[in-house]
Scaffold this active site. Structure first.
Site, short mmCIF file in Angstrom:
data_model
loop_
_atom_site.label_atom_id
_atom_site.label_comp_id
_atom_site.label_asym_id
_atom_site.label_seq_id
_atom_site.Cartn_x
_atom_site.Cartn_y
_atom_site.Cartn_z
CB ILE A 106 -0.92 0.15 1.18
CG1 ILE A 106 -2.00 -1.19 1.15
CG2 ILE A 106 -1.66 1.33 1.48
CD1 ILE A 106 -2.82 -1.38 2.39
CG ASP A 107 2.42 4.92 -2.75
OD1 ASP A 107 3.42 4.91 -2.07
OD2 ASP A 107 2.62 5.46 -3.82
#
Length: 172
Positions: free
Chosen positions: A134-135
């Site tokens: 996840i960014d």
């Protein structure tokens, strides 16, 4: 020629200057500098420098993990390989660039919630080299999880991407 800057904490200490990674193509277009493009371009370029430096020839078991579907490198493998004959002989590594991308590089999904990109990355480097991530804080964690859950993969392959590959790579 890159400009030079001193880290703000070291300016008064007289430490040597550190070169800045300033690509002038970004001048006047601040939107390109960060997460929308610049980080991908510069990180991909640095990864290629690692490949072309011969690190993986000297340490074949070493690996590098790249975010954002491999910073576009899996999608450029054919181009990198087709241009390889133009690399000066003295600077060539033992294998084509695609070999290192398939054998020494892992890619994460971070920030790229595109099934087309995921399919392309898996096709290019193999399902065992793609990891979910996840960014945060640049992208929504809920959207990233929804993206993964809706990915067009068999449950076993989806489990490898979701956690199995990271478990194996990181010894979790």
């Amino acid at each position: 020629m890159p400009s030079t800057v001193r880290p703000s904490s070291d300016r008064a200490s007289g430490d040597p200057q550190i070169p800045a990674d300033n690509w002038h193509v970004f001048d006047g277009y601040s939107v390109l500098v960060g997460p929308s493009w610049g980080w991908t371009a510069t990180t991909g370029a640095h990864a290629l420098r690692v490949i072309y430096s011969g690190v993986f020839d000297e340490f074949p078991g070493a690996s590098l993990t790249l975010g954002h579907m491999g910073e576009l490198l899996p999608f450029q493998m054919a181009r990198l390989d087709s241009r390889y004959p133009q690399v000066p002989v003295a600077q060539r590594v033992q294998h084509l660039p695609s070999y290192y991308l398939r054998n020494n590089v892992y890619v994460t999904t971070s920030g790229v919630m595109s099934h087309a990109a995921l399919l392309g990355a898996v096709h290019a480097v193999g399902v065992d080299r793609v990891l979910f991530s996840i960014d945060y804080p640049f992208e929504s964690s809920a959207e990233a999880v929804g993206f993964l859950r809706s990915a067009p993969y068999a449950p076993a392959d989806l489990a490898r991407i979701a956690h199995g590959n990271a478990d194996r790579l990181l010894g979790l």
